[in-house]
Write a protein that holds these residues in place. Structure first.
Motif, short mmCIF file in Angstrom:
data_model
loop_
_atom_site.label_atom_id
_atom_site.label_comp_id
_atom_site.label_asym_id
_atom_site.label_seq_id
_atom_site.Cartn_x
_atom_site.Cartn_y
_atom_site.Cartn_z
N SER A 20 -3.39 -3.40 -9.73
CA SER A 20 -3.28 -4.59 -8.81
C SER A 20 -1.65 -4.72 -8.29
CB SER A 20 -3.41 -5.84 -9.56
OG SER A 20 -4.73 -5.96 -10.01
N ILE A 21 -0.99 -4.46 -9.21
CA ILE A 21 0.70 -4.57 -8.46
C ILE A 21 1.05 -3.60 -7.36
CG2 ILE A 21 2.95 -4.49 -9.14
CD1 ILE A 21 2.42 -5.88 -12.05
N SER A 22 0.46 -2.16 -8.01
CA SER A 22 0.88 -1.02 -7.11
C SER A 22 0.25 -0.97 -6.03
CB SER A 22 0.56 0.14 -7.85
OG SER A 22 -0.64 0.26 -8.23
N ALA A 23 -1.07 -1.40 -5.97
CA ALA A 23 -2.01 -1.58 -4.65
C ALA A 23 -1.54 -2.80 -3.99
CB ALA A 23 -3.43 -1.82 -4.95
N GLY A 24 -0.91 -3.68 -4.37
CA GLY A 24 -0.50 -5.08 -3.70
C GLY A 24 0.52 -4.62 -2.95
N LEU A 25 1.62 -3.90 -3.24
CA LEU A 25 2.83 -3.39 -2.81
C LEU A 25 2.69 -2.14 -2.02
CD1 LEU A 25 5.14 -3.80 -6.01
CD2 LEU A 25 4.89 -5.53 -4.17
N LEU A 26 1.90 -1.08 -2.28
CA LEU A 26 2.05 -0.12 -1.62
C LEU A 26 1.71 -0.24 -0.04
CD1 LEU A 26 2.67 2.92 -2.10
CD2 LEU A 26 0.40 3.32 -2.38
N VAL A 27 0.73 -1.02 0.31
CA VAL A 27 0.47 -1.32 1.79
C VAL A 27 1.76 -1.62 2.38
CG1 VAL A 27 -0.93 -2.77 3.20
CG2 VAL A 27 -1.95 -2.24 1.02
N VAL A 28 2.32 -2.69 1.90
CA VAL A 28 3.71 -2.74 2.67
C VAL A 28 4.69 -1.99 2.60
CG1 VAL A 28 5.54 -4.77 2.59
CG2 VAL A 28 3.22 -5.53 2.06
N ILE A 29 4.72 -1.13 1.44
CA ILE A 29 5.83 -0.18 1.15
C ILE A 29 5.75 1.11 2.36
CG2 ILE A 29 6.78 1.58 -0.22
CD1 ILE A 29 6.48 -0.49 -2.43
N ASN A 30 4.36 1.36 2.54
CA ASN A 30 3.69 2.57 3.25
C ASN A 30 4.16 2.11 4.73
OD1 ASN A 30 3.05 4.39 1.82
ND2 ASN A 30 0.69 3.61 1.81
N ASP A 101 -1.59 -7.16 8.01
CA ASP A 101 -2.66 -8.00 8.09
C ASP A 101 -4.04 -7.51 8.44
OD1 ASP A 101 -0.99 -10.14 7.10
OD2 ASP A 101 -0.32 -10.78 9.11
N THR A 102 -3.92 -7.02 9.50
CA THR A 102 -5.33 -6.22 10.02
C THR A 102 -5.73 -5.25 9.08
OG1 THR A 102 -4.10 -6.17 12.35
CG2 THR A 102 -6.01 -4.89 12.01
N PHE A 268 -3.93 -10.71 -2.05
CA PHE A 268 -3.34 -11.86 -2.14
C PHE A 268 -1.68 -11.47 -2.34
CE2 PHE A 268 -7.31 -14.09 -3.18
CZ PHE A 268 -7.16 -14.90 -2.47
N LEU A 269 -1.24 -10.61 -3.41
CA LEU A 269 -0.09 -10.25 -3.28
C LEU A 269 0.49 -9.63 -2.03
CD1 LEU A 269 2.46 -9.61 -5.43
CD2 LEU A 269 1.37 -7.56 -6.12
N THR A 270 -0.48 -8.68 -1.36
CA THR A 270 0.04 -8.05 -0.15
C THR A 270 0.42 -9.15 0.92
OG1 THR A 270 -1.24 -6.31 -0.69
CG2 THR A 270 -0.41 -6.47 1.47
N VAL A 271 -0.31 -10.29 1.14
CA VAL A 271 -0.03 -11.27 2.13
C VAL A 271 1.08 -11.78 1.77
CG1 VAL A 271 -0.83 -13.23 3.05
CG2 VAL A 271 -2.71 -11.77 2.44
N LEU A 272 1.40 -12.31 0.34
CA LEU A 272 2.67 -12.78 0.13
C LEU A 272 3.71 -12.08 0.19
CD1 LEU A 272 3.96 -15.25 -1.61
CD2 LEU A 272 3.78 -13.99 -3.61
N VAL A 273 4.02 -10.79 0.01
CA VAL A 273 5.07 -9.93 0.08
C VAL A 273 5.02 -9.60 1.62
CG1 VAL A 273 5.99 -7.54 -0.13
CG2 VAL A 273 4.72 -8.72 -2.14
N ASN A 274 4.04 -9.57 2.19
CA ASN A 274 4.25 -9.00 3.79
C ASN A 274 4.98 -10.00 4.49
OD1 ASN A 274 3.59 -7.52 6.08
ND2 ASN A 274 2.02 -8.87 6.63
N THR A 275 4.25 -11.57 4.01
CA THR A 275 4.92 -12.85 5.02
C THR A 275 6.36 -13.02 4.48
OG1 THR A 275 2.73 -13.61 4.63
CG2 THR A 275 4.48 -15.22 5.25
#
Length: 349
Positions: A20-30, A101-102, A268-275
């Motif tokens: 969950s942590i790695s997947a949530g963060l990797l999107v933004v990192i990529n 977000d897309t 949800f983590l991705t949305v938070l970090v991305n925002t």
């Protein structure tokens, strides 16, 4: 519940948390890496190389058990790797042409196509009324997001469709392969990334990234000498190792339904970090539609979860104390126990 079973389930929770942590963060990192290093196929190859090398070093140093490459197992693992490569490559092309977000909206729609494949291919029951209602929420929220997407470009949504199809097939196929091919935990990481690296020339040519490796300057290589490029690329490779280990082993420990739910929830983590991290995100209304899409995906999986687990898999996850017939199972050979790729008795993905 005895101590050994408790330890097994504790390890599964550890895998789920790590994924969950790695997947949530990797999107933004990529996305961060692609801004400074716009070569998606090359970035994929660097991540695969880093993960395969990391797993190989663990094996050579005796830190972890890593299976040697065997022709038979390579061919068995190949179909899953093909879909894995396509999923990762289209994921990066989507991120390269759209905002995070897309991507999240598209990822939350994956259960819809997965359901269709489950019904048509796997013979699962059709979804009920509540599930159809959740599907409507997903579609309506996705449509609402698209309507508010100020960065709408057709190229991004073409990649989104390809990614959607690839992820749905990937969800079913990889589970089957990692369950049937007997590999250690880090052996799966080594096989998956090493074999995926073979497809780099084709992927780079198809994505048009070979030009970055041509000419005297070869920008795809020389640009890595710049800290602003190297740092996000290196971080993406490190997190790539994490998601490779946690992702493959979580797939092996959970049912496909549970894994899909987890994949949607961690957004949800991705949305938070991305925002919070930067301004490259949608408007407040667009983010609202993103969250609704995620909620719809979670609701849909909750309404169809019990239908998506086959009777065979249900039998596998029954505990001995709850199944008198299996109260005295025949212990597996010691070699098989040591080489098990999953802490649970093949409880499904």
């Amino acid at each position: 519940m005895n101590l050994s079973v408790l330890k097994e389930y504790s390890y599964v929770i550890f895998l789920m948390t790590g994924y969950s942590i790695s997947a949530g963060l990797l999107v933004v990192i990529n996305k961060w890496a692609l801004i400074h290093y716009p070569y998606g196929a090359n970035l994929t190859a660097l991540q695969f190389s880093f993960s395969a090398l990391f797993a190989w070093i663990l094996g050579v140093c005796g830190i972890a058990e890593v299976d040697n490459l065997q022709q038979g197992k390579v061919w068995q693992f190949m179909p899953a790797v093909v879909m894995f490569y396509i999923s990762v490559a289209t994921n990066l092309k989507l991120l390269q042409n759209a905002n995070v977000d897309t991507y999240i909206v598209v990822r939350a729609c994956v259960p819809l196509l997965t359901c269709f494949l489950d019904v048509k291919i796997m013979g699962s029951p059709s979804p009920g009324g509540k599930a159809i209602g959740a599907m409507f929420l997903i579609v309506a929220s996705a449509a609402g997001y698209i309507a508010t997407d100020k960065e709408f470009v057709w190229e991004a949504y073409i990649w989104a469709i390809v990614y959607l199809v690839a992820m749905a097939v990937d969800t079913i196929l990889i589970k089957k392969v990692v369950t049937e091919v007997k590999l250690s935990r880090w052996g799966m990481v080594y096989y998956n990334n090493f074999i995926a690296l073979i497809f780099f020339p084709v992927g780079s040519f198809s994505a048009g990234d070979l030009q970055g490796l041509q000419g005297n300057d070869m920008p795809a290589l020389t640009s890595l000498a710049q800290p602003k490029v190297l740092v996000p690329v290196l971080i993406s490779c490190i997190v790539g190792v994490a998601i490779s280990f946690f992702g493959l082993n979580t797939r092996n420990a959970l049912t496909p339904t549970a894994f899909t739910v987890l994949g949607v929830v961690n957004k949800f983590l991705t949305v938070l970090v991305n925002t919070v991290a930067w301004s490259r995100h949608s408007s407040p209304l667009g983010i609202g539609f993103v969250i609704l899409t995620i909620i719809g995906g979670i609701m849909y999986q909750q309404f169809t979860g019990s239908q998506s687990v086959s009777p065979t898999e249900k039998e596998k996850i029954e505990l001995p104390e709850n199944n008198p017939k299996d109260s005295a199972p025949v212990p597996p050979p010691a070699s098989a126990t040591n080489r098990s790729a999953s802490p649970l008795p093949r409880s499904a993905q």
